[in-house]
Design a protein around this motif. Structure first.
Motif, mmCIF file in Angstrom:
data_model
loop_
_atom_site.group_PDB
_atom_site.id
_atom_site.type_symbol
_atom_site.label_atom_id
_atom_site.label_comp_id
_atom_site.label_asym_id
_atom_site.label_seq_id
_atom_site.Cartn_x
_atom_site.Cartn_y
_atom_site.Cartn_z
ATOM 1 N N PHE A 87 0.836 -1.199 0.000
ATOM 2 C CA PHE A 87 0.000 0.000 0.000
ATOM 3 C C PHE A 87 0.874 1.254 0.000
ATOM 4 C CE2 PHE A 87 -2.312 3.381 2.164
ATOM 5 C CZ PHE A 87 -3.432 3.462 1.346
ATOM 6 N N ALA A 88 1.926 1.236 0.849
ATOM 7 C CA ALA A 88 2.777 2.420 0.958
ATOM 8 C C ALA A 88 3.434 2.743 -0.385
ATOM 9 C CB ALA A 88 3.832 2.193 2.036
ATOM 10 N N ILE A 89 3.996 1.720 -1.039
ATOM 11 C CA ILE A 89 4.702 1.983 -2.292
ATOM 12 C C ILE A 89 3.722 2.423 -3.377
ATOM 13 C CG2 ILE A 89 6.039 0.904 -4.144
ATOM 14 C CD1 ILE A 89 7.597 -0.576 -2.126
ATOM 15 N N VAL A 90 2.560 1.740 -3.435
ATOM 16 C CA VAL A 90 1.569 2.131 -4.445
ATOM 17 C C VAL A 90 1.080 3.553 -4.181
ATOM 18 C CG1 VAL A 90 -0.776 1.673 -5.236
ATOM 19 C CG2 VAL A 90 0.854 -0.189 -5.059
ATOM 20 N N ALA A 91 0.862 3.877 -2.898
ATOM 21 C CA ALA A 91 0.400 5.221 -2.557
ATOM 22 C C ALA A 91 1.456 6.254 -2.928
ATOM 23 C CB ALA A 91 0.075 5.305 -1.069
ATOM 24 N N ALA A 92 2.721 5.949 -2.627
ATOM 25 C CA ALA A 92 3.794 6.882 -2.951
ATOM 26 C C ALA A 92 3.877 7.093 -4.468
ATOM 27 C CB ALA A 92 5.123 6.356 -2.412
ATOM 28 N N LEU A 93 3.773 5.994 -5.195
ATOM 29 C CA LEU A 93 3.858 6.055 -6.661
ATOM 30 C C LEU A 93 2.707 6.886 -7.229
ATOM 31 C CD1 LEU A 93 5.907 4.693 -8.463
ATOM 32 C CD2 LEU A 93 4.301 2.838 -8.828
ATOM 33 N N THR A 94 1.500 6.607 -6.697
ATOM 34 C CA THR A 94 0.322 7.340 -7.163
ATOM 35 C C THR A 94 0.449 8.816 -6.805
ATOM 36 O OG1 THR A 94 -0.868 5.319 -6.629
ATOM 37 C CG2 THR A 94 -2.184 7.231 -7.215
ATOM 38 N N GLY A 95 0.870 9.074 -5.568
ATOM 39 C CA GLY A 95 1.010 10.464 -5.134
ATOM 40 C C GLY A 95 2.010 11.216 -5.987
ATOM 41 N N TRP A 96 3.134 10.573 -6.231
ATOM 42 C CA TRP A 96 4.180 11.204 -7.047
ATOM 43 C C TRP A 96 3.641 11.490 -8.451
ATOM 44 C CZ3 TRP A 96 8.476 8.071 -9.799
ATOM 45 C CH2 TRP A 96 9.374 8.939 -10.412
ATOM 46 N N LEU B 54 -4.284 -3.073 -14.059
ATOM 47 C CA LEU B 54 -5.035 -1.843 -14.331
ATOM 48 C C LEU B 54 -4.337 -0.647 -13.684
ATOM 49 C CD1 LEU B 54 -8.671 -3.121 -13.912
ATOM 50 C CD2 LEU B 54 -7.729 -2.062 -15.959
ATOM 51 N N LEU B 55 -3.840 -0.865 -12.464
ATOM 52 C CA LEU B 55 -3.109 0.211 -11.783
ATOM 53 C C LEU B 55 -1.915 0.641 -12.623
ATOM 54 C CD1 LEU B 55 -2.612 1.878 -9.153
ATOM 55 C CD2 LEU B 55 -1.108 0.024 -8.444
ATOM 56 N N PHE B 56 -1.189 -0.357 -13.143
ATOM 57 C CA PHE B 56 -0.039 -0.034 -13.983
ATOM 58 C C PHE B 56 -0.475 0.763 -15.201
ATOM 59 C CE2 PHE B 56 2.374 -1.202 -17.771
ATOM 60 C CZ PHE B 56 3.596 -0.664 -17.431
ATOM 61 N N MET B 57 -1.553 0.313 -15.853
ATOM 62 C CA MET B 57 -2.009 1.014 -17.058
ATOM 63 C C MET B 57 -2.387 2.455 -16.744
ATOM 64 S SD MET B 57 -4.194 -1.970 -18.854
ATOM 65 C CE MET B 57 -5.185 -0.890 -19.861
ATOM 66 N N THR B 58 -3.111 2.639 -15.624
ATOM 67 C CA THR B 58 -3.532 3.993 -15.256
ATOM 68 C C THR B 58 -2.320 4.882 -14.995
ATOM 69 O OG1 THR B 58 -5.336 2.879 -14.113
ATOM 70 C CG2 THR B 58 -5.099 5.236 -13.752
ATOM 71 N N LEU B 59 -1.410 4.371 -14.156
ATOM 72 C CA LEU B 59 -0.246 5.189 -13.816
ATOM 73 C C LEU B 59 0.594 5.469 -15.065
ATOM 74 C CD1 LEU B 59 0.898 3.593 -10.449
ATOM 75 C CD2 LEU B 59 -0.179 5.799 -10.794
#
Lengths: 53, 220, 256
Positions: free
Chosen positions: A19-28, C222-227
């Motif tokens: 969750f932390a890494i995905v959140a960081a990636l998304t936030g960035w 899907l997350l990868f595709m979106t990002l």
């Protein structure tokens, strides 16, 4: 509460880390997208102003 | 073919004229090999056991150190731009340069091997194995290094990028190079040696194309 | 659609792949993709925690597979995306391929790091150690180094057009090399550990495990595709910023 057995801390760490890494990636990704958008509209406004002069 | 040998001759002459480089390389190889026992401790059986690993890590580092000058001076003085109009294709020229580079940086390591073998307490069998694996494996190191050097040739501050790119790619060389040292398993040892030869041949055959492509892009 | 005059009527691919066009149509794609991703994660998490039983052998630690396997799959899928983009860069010199390459590299590194992290969390209770010099873990670590090297190379260049083509060469070399690395690491492992104690594919995969696994894999993909899409859009905007800044500097220079 979900019962995760004796190794719950590892499961929690795996999901927490994910969750932390995905959140960081998304936030960035979001922050850089917003910054780029702001900068481009700023520059385009400046260009429009230059053309008006 | 004349152009091919001419390039090899030119690079050999240039490399040997600055004999200091050659000496530094050999010195570096030996020093790394001699330094590790100080970190491990003067335990002769343990050192003899670690010797293949020490020799290969030292060889890897020494080769890594020498790659930067493979294309840089030619790139900076414009020789590479001239090469592109030569009768020989750039791929062929890069191949010739790789052979010259291996003669200047791979072969000296093999020649310097006896010193390391002595201080690390290698058995006679393992000494010949070390010579054999270095002969068979260093061309692959040269090939991978050439790609790293070609890719970073246009960078003023490329310093650490090339090693970071090259080291993971060289992992198979290290594995097969040290894997050949196993007196108890002759089969695995020959297998490793053959795989090392295959790796060197294939990488030497393919690397010139990748390196030449990168040099062309860098020169644009 | 007869392509009698290719300049007046470019093919559908040329049209949708033009950066300006891309920015137009991809704008409407971001929100739906985000919505599907969130839903997929909701369903996937429901299945992985509530609607699936604990494995009879691994117990509840099997639930870690639902984050580990998808990230491990993405760590390789992302390289495939970079490989395809690298070919696009080198063969057609397509600007979108450059952008796709650059947007994918950090994602690949992040998902590879995540696969390693969840793998070691999974390894502690099942193998008794966080890190094992196991074939898969070791080659995944090398893959992470390759991703990080590629990112370092991107950052070393000022000229992004040149960087894209140089990085493409490295990506292709890496793609040829990764199977060799995988093979050598496996060979090395059999040399040092003749008995294969650590087998991940031992127990047969049960249906109750397969459902959360597939849903979570879909969610992560899907997350990868979106990002990837959003990052590509940002990268195109950045290029526009650069050209606008150049124009501004030129105008300022001309006025002075």
């Amino acid at each position: 509460m979900i019962e995760l057995g004796q190794h719950w801390e590892f499961i929690a760490a795996a999901y927490g880390g994910a969750f932390a890494i995905v959140a960081a990636l998304t936030g960035w990704t979001i922050v850089s997208a917003i910054r780029a958008k702001a900068r481009v509209s700023e520059l385009e406004a400046a260009r429009a102003a230059r053309k008006l002069q | 073919m004349r152009a091919f040998t001419a390039i090899i001759g030119r690079d050999l002459r240039l490399g040997l004229r600055q004999g200091g480089d050659l000496l530094t390389l050999v010195l570096f190889f030996v020093i790394v090999g001699v330094l590790l026992p100080f970190a491990v401790g003067p335990d002769r059986p343990l050192l003899a056991q670690l010797a293949p690993a020490i020799i290969w890590v030292a060889a890897l580092l020494a080769q890594l150190l020498s790659h930067d000058r493979l294309f840089r001076s030619d790139f900076e003085d414009g020789s590479l731009a001239l090469f592109r109009h030569a009768s020989l294709s750039l791929d062929g020229i890069v191949f010739a340069k790789l052979i010259a580079h291996w003669l200047l940086t791979g072969l000296p390591l093999v020649v310097a091997m006896p010193v390391l073998a002595l201080v690390l307490g290698l058995t006679a069998d393992n000494f010949w194995l070390a010579v054999l694996t270095l002969l068979a494996g260093t061309p692959a190191l040269t090939a991978f290094g050439a790609i790293g050097a070609a890719v970073t040739v246009g960078l003023k501050r490329g310093g650490l990028v090339a090693p970071v790119l090259v080291l993971p790619l060289s992992l198979p060389v290290l594995i097969f190079g040290t894997g050949a040292f196993d007196p108890t398993r002759v089969e695995a040892s020959t297998q490793a040696l053959l795989l090392l030869c295959a790796l060197s041949l294939v990488s030497m055959a393919l690397a010139p194309f990748a390196a030449a492509l990168a040099l062309k892009i860098s020169g644009e | 659609m007869a392509d009698t005059s290719p300049n007046a009527h470019p093919g559908w691919f040329t049209r949708i792949a033009h950066p300006g066009m891309f920015m137009g149509w991809s704008r409407h794609l971001v929100l739906p993709l985000v919505a599907i991703t969130v839903i997929a994660f909701g369903v996937g998490l429901y299945f992985s925690f509530l609607a699936s039983p604990a494995d009879y052998q691994m117990g509840d630690t099997v639930r870690m597979m639902y984050v580990h396997v998808p990230t491990a799959w993405l760590s390789q899928f992302c390289y495939a995306v970079m490989f395809a983009s690298a070919i696009g860069t080198l063969v057609w010199r397509h600007p979108m391929a450059d952008v796709s390459q650059k947007a994918a590299a950090p994602l690949g590194a992040a998902f590879t790091a995540l696969a390693l992290f969840t793998g070691s969390m999974w390894g502690r209770p099942t193998w008794g150690t966080f890190w094992e010099w196991d074939g898969r873990m070791t080659s995944t670590l090398v893959l992470l180094f390759i991703y990080l090297g590629i990112i370092a190379l991107w950052r070393a260049f000022d000229d992004q057009l040149k960087a894209a083509r140089i990085v493409a060469v490295v990506t292709l070399v890496g793609a040829v090399n990764i199977p060799v690395i995988k093979f050598s690491v496996d060979w090395w492992q059999t040399l040092h550990q003749p008995a294969s104690v650590f087998r991940m594919d031992g127990p047969t995969v049960d249906g109750s495990i397969l459902v959360p696994l597939l849903v979570m894999t879909l969610a992560f993909s899907l997350l990868f595709m979106t990002l990837h899409l959003v990052r590509m859009r940002t990268e195109i905007t950045r290029r526009r910023i650069r050209s606008l800044e150049l124009a501004q500097a030129r105008a300022a220079g001309g006025a002075a």
